[in-house]
Design a protein around this motif. Sequence first.
Motif, PDB file in Angstrom:
ATOM      1  N   ASP A  85      84.410  16.157  -0.284  1.00 40.44           N
ATOM      2  CA  ASP A  85      85.761  15.721   0.064  1.00 40.44           C
ATOM      3  C   ASP A  85      86.140  16.085   1.497  1.00 40.44           C
ATOM      4  O   ASP A  85      87.112  16.813   1.748  1.00 40.44           O
ATOM      5  CB  ASP A  85      86.773  16.331  -0.911  1.00 40.44           C
ATOM      6  N   PRO A  86      85.409  15.585   2.486  1.00 36.61           N
ATOM      7  CA  PRO A  86      85.671  15.971   3.869  1.00 36.61           C
ATOM      8  C   PRO A  86      86.952  15.372   4.451  1.00 36.61           C
ATOM      9  O   PRO A  86      87.370  15.765   5.532  1.00 36.61           O
ATOM     10  CB  PRO A  86      84.442  15.435   4.611  1.00 36.61           C
ATOM     11  N   VAL A  87      87.584  14.412   3.761  1.00 36.46           N
ATOM     12  CA  VAL A  87      88.798  13.782   4.293  1.00 36.46           C
ATOM     13  C   VAL A  87      90.072  14.376   3.690  1.00 36.46           C
ATOM     14  O   VAL A  87      91.176  13.960   4.036  1.00 36.46           O
ATOM     15  CB  VAL A  87      88.779  12.252   4.062  1.00 36.46           C
ATOM     16  N   ARG A  88      89.934  15.346   2.814  1.00 36.60           N
ATOM     17  CA  ARG A  88      91.110  15.916   2.149  1.00 36.60           C
ATOM     18  C   ARG A  88      92.109  16.472   3.153  1.00 36.60           C
ATOM     19  O   ARG A  88      93.315  16.236   3.040  1.00 36.60           O
ATOM     20  CB  ARG A  88      90.669  17.015   1.170  1.00 36.60           C
ATOM     21  N   ARG A  89      91.631  17.186   4.152  1.00 34.38           N
ATOM     22  CA  ARG A  89      92.549  17.815   5.102  1.00 34.38           C
ATOM     23  C   ARG A  89      93.196  16.801   6.032  1.00 34.38           C
ATOM     24  O   ARG A  89      94.295  17.044   6.536  1.00 34.38           O
ATOM     25  CB  ARG A  89      91.820  18.907   5.893  1.00 34.38           C
ATOM     26  N   LEU A  90      92.529  15.675   6.270  1.00 31.97           N
ATOM     27  CA  LEU A  90      93.206  14.600   7.006  1.00 31.97           C
ATOM     28  C   LEU A  90      94.411  14.111   6.218  1.00 31.97           C
ATOM     29  O   LEU A  90      95.490  13.888   6.776  1.00 31.97           O
ATOM     30  CB  LEU A  90      92.242  13.438   7.258  1.00 31.97           C
ATOM     31  N   ARG A  91      94.217  13.929   4.942  1.00 32.39           N
ATOM     32  CA  ARG A  91      95.304  13.440   4.093  1.00 32.39           C
ATOM     33  C   ARG A  91      96.404  14.485   3.918  1.00 32.39           C
ATOM     34  O   ARG A  91      97.568  14.140   3.752  1.00 32.39           O
ATOM     35  CB  ARG A  91      94.737  13.015   2.741  1.00 32.39           C
ATOM     36  N   GLN A  92      96.036  15.739   3.963  1.00 33.94           N
ATOM     37  CA  GLN A  92      97.035  16.798   3.862  1.00 33.94           C
ATOM     38  C   GLN A  92      97.812  16.997   5.159  1.00 33.94           C
ATOM     39  O   GLN A  92      98.855  17.650   5.165  1.00 33.94           O
ATOM     40  CB  GLN A  92      96.366  18.119   3.470  1.00 33.94           C
ATOM     41  N   GLY A  93      97.287  16.451   6.247  1.00 31.90           N
ATOM     42  CA  GLY A  93      97.947  16.623   7.541  1.00 31.90           C
ATOM     43  C   GLY A  93      97.609  17.906   8.249  1.00 31.90           C
ATOM     44  O   GLY A  93      98.254  18.258   9.244  1.00 31.90           O
ATOM     45  N   THR A  94      96.586  18.632   7.780  1.00 28.44           N
ATOM     46  CA  THR A  94      96.185  19.878   8.437  1.00 28.44           C
ATOM     47  C   THR A  94      95.070  19.673   9.457  1.00 28.44           C
ATOM     48  O   THR A  94      94.669  20.622  10.128  1.00 28.44           O
ATOM     49  CB  THR A  94      95.739  20.920   7.397  1.00 28.44           C
ATOM     50  N   LEU A  95      94.529  18.452   9.548  1.00 29.35           N
ATOM     51  CA  LEU A  95      93.598  18.069  10.599  1.00 29.35           C
ATOM     52  C   LEU A  95      94.064  16.759  11.207  1.00 29.35           C
ATOM     53  O   LEU A  95      94.657  15.914  10.522  1.00 29.35           O
ATOM     54  CB  LEU A  95      92.171  17.895  10.059  1.00 29.35           C
ATOM     55  N   ASP A  96      93.773  16.583  12.504  1.00 30.87           N
ATOM     56  CA  ASP A  96      94.151  15.350  13.188  1.00 30.87           C
ATOM     57  C   ASP A  96      93.020  14.324  13.201  1.00 30.87           C
ATOM     58  O   ASP A  96      93.284  13.125  13.156  1.00 30.87           O
ATOM     59  CB  ASP A  96      94.575  15.658  14.630  1.00 30.87           C
ATOM     60  N   LEU A  97      91.789  14.770  13.265  1.00 32.10           N
ATOM     61  CA  LEU A  97      90.645  13.869  13.185  1.00 32.10           C
ATOM     62  C   LEU A  97      89.407  14.653  12.795  1.00 32.10           C
ATOM     63  O   LEU A  97      89.366  15.879  12.924  1.00 32.10           O
ATOM     64  CB  LEU A  97      90.414  13.107  14.490  1.00 32.10           C
ATOM     65  N   THR A  98      88.407  13.923  12.305  1.00 35.60           N
ATOM     66  CA  THR A  98      87.190  14.545  11.791  1.00 35.60           C
ATOM     67  C   THR A  98      85.987  13.719  12.194  1.00 35.60           C
ATOM     68  O   THR A  98      86.025  12.485  12.117  1.00 35.60           O
ATOM     69  CB  THR A  98      87.239  14.645  10.251  1.00 35.60           C
ATOM     70  N   LEU A  99      84.923  14.384  12.623  1.00 35.05           N
ATOM     71  CA  LEU A  99      83.649  13.730  12.917  1.00 35.05           C
ATOM     72  C   LEU A  99      82.712  13.979  11.738  1.00 35.05           C
ATOM     73  O   LEU A  99      82.432  15.132  11.387  1.00 35.05           O
ATOM     74  CB  LEU A  99      83.035  14.298  14.200  1.00 35.05           C
ATOM     75  N   LEU A 100      82.222  12.901  11.126  1.00 36.84           N
ATOM     76  CA  LEU A 100      81.420  13.051   9.912  1.00 36.84           C
ATOM     77  C   LEU A 100      80.524  11.847   9.679  1.00 36.84           C
ATOM     78  O   LEU A 100      80.576  10.851  10.416  1.00 36.84           O
ATOM     79  CB  LEU A 100      82.326  13.268   8.703  1.00 36.84           C
ATOM     80  N   GLU A 101      79.718  11.947   8.625  1.00 41.82           N
ATOM     81  CA  GLU A 101      78.796  10.882   8.265  1.00 41.82           C
ATOM     82  C   GLU A 101      79.572   9.670   7.744  1.00 41.82           C
ATOM     83  O   GLU A 101      80.548   9.802   7.019  1.00 41.82           O
ATOM     84  CB  GLU A 101      77.825  11.365   7.169  1.00 41.82           C
ATOM     85  N   MET A 102      79.117   8.513   8.132  1.00 44.37           N
ATOM     86  CA  MET A 102      79.665   7.270   7.624  1.00 44.37           C
ATOM     87  C   MET A 102      78.756   6.752   6.490  1.00 44.37           C
ATOM     88  O   MET A 102      77.613   7.183   6.384  1.00 44.37           O
ATOM     89  CB  MET A 102      79.753   6.254   8.755  1.00 44.37           C
ATOM     90  N   PRO A 103      79.231   5.868   5.621  1.00 40.92           N
ATOM     91  CA  PRO A 103      80.515   5.174   5.754  1.00 40.92           C
ATOM     92  C   PRO A 103      81.623   5.877   4.988  1.00 40.92           C
ATOM     93  O   PRO A 103      81.404   6.411   3.901  1.00 40.92           O
ATOM     94  CB  PRO A 103      80.203   3.830   5.092  1.00 40.92           C
ATOM     95  N   ILE A 104      82.811   5.874   5.568  1.00 45.71           N
ATOM     96  CA  ILE A 104      84.048   6.236   4.871  1.00 45.71           C
ATOM     97  C   ILE A 104      85.020   5.097   5.154  1.00 45.71           C
ATOM     98  O   ILE A 104      85.378   4.860   6.303  1.00 45.71           O
ATOM     99  CB  ILE A 104      84.627   7.567   5.361  1.00 45.71           C
ATOM    100  N   ASP A 105      85.409   4.403   4.126  1.00 49.85           N
ATOM    101  CA  ASP A 105      86.258   3.216   4.284  1.00 49.85           C
ATOM    102  C   ASP A 105      87.441   3.336   3.334  1.00 49.85           C
ATOM    103  O   ASP A 105      87.368   2.925   2.173  1.00 49.85           O
ATOM    104  CB  ASP A 105      85.447   1.946   4.001  1.00 49.85           C
ATOM    105  N   GLU A 106      88.525   3.943   3.828  1.00 48.38           N
ATOM    106  CA  GLU A 106      89.708   4.195   3.016  1.00 48.38           C
ATOM    107  C   GLU A 106      90.932   3.563   3.685  1.00 48.38           C
ATOM    108  O   GLU A 106      91.074   3.634   4.907  1.00 48.38           O
ATOM    109  CB  GLU A 106      89.927   5.694   2.847  1.00 48.38           C
ATOM    110  N   PRO A 107      91.840   2.958   2.911  1.00 49.78           N
ATOM    111  CA  PRO A 107      92.959   2.227   3.516  1.00 49.78           C
ATOM    112  C   PRO A 107      93.930   3.097   4.294  1.00 49.78           C
ATOM    113  O   PRO A 107      94.614   2.597   5.199  1.00 49.78           O
ATOM    114  CB  PRO A 107      93.649   1.569   2.307  1.00 49.78           C
TER     115      PRO A 107
END
Length: 303
Positions: A133-155
């Motif tokens: 779950d590497p995108v959890r903190r993006l959704r929580q607003g505690t990170l501004d951006l993340t560099l990670l493996e693709m693909p991640i395709d979320e609306p």
Amino acid sequence: MGVELREIEIFLALAEELHFGRTAERLHVTPARVSQAIKKQERAIGAELFRRTSRSVQLTPIGAELRDGLAAGYRQIQDALSAAAEAGRALTGELRIGYSSAWCGSLVVAAADTFRSRHPQCLIELTDLQLADPVRRLRQGTLDLTLLEMPIDEPDLVKGPVVFTEPRALVVPANHPFARRESVSLEDLADTPLIAITDQPSYFIDLHYPRRTPRGRVIPRGPAGAAWQEILALVAAGKGVSPTCARAADYYSRPDLAYVPFSDAPPVEYGFLWSATGNTAKVRAFVETALETARAQETSGLS
């Protein structure tokens, strides 16, 4: 009396040029526009501001008095606007960046050094993320951006450009038969349990941890892990094998593990993600800096 800032600019330019054509050229308008603006001001004031003849344009005493009164104020307005624009271009505050692997971290750290030199008023905070779950903190607003493996395709997330790619490898126990080979193929995955990551979208799992080989053979499933060190421990214990990128061998070399390149797997793509509501100038500027850094590292052979 209502006078627009543009009309003041026209008046002051004409008071300096004393020529309708040159004033129009300087302000990128037509001479008719200059004349119209001056006539409007003269009607509002109730007096001539310029004496016009076929040969010359001269300020009247009232026009000269108006020029002297407006010039200082107009300069203050222009200075204030310039200062506001400069402040708007300056990047300040905090930028919180996550990364999913050591090799992503190396790039982010290098990009952050360049970014800080360009925007010293912006504070950067870096965070090493768990694989699950590497995108959890993006959704929580505690990170501004993340560099990670693709693909991640979320609306609700913005997918940036691919920053770099890495060839794939398979991490296996050091005593595994694959460890003695120069390379493995996707078909070989049918011959050993595959250790996957937990809490990833199904499309991510399907690409990185497929259930069948290209020829349709079933790939047996081993245990799953939430963190990279946990996956390495499972592999070393003989519970299965796991795909990764070839550069993992440089960062996680262990005597009980071997990294074997794939001969036919597509490369792993790495890119930035950020919240759809967090598409800020700071985020865009850092992504561009990271792209520049990745290109420079590739050119110098440091990637």
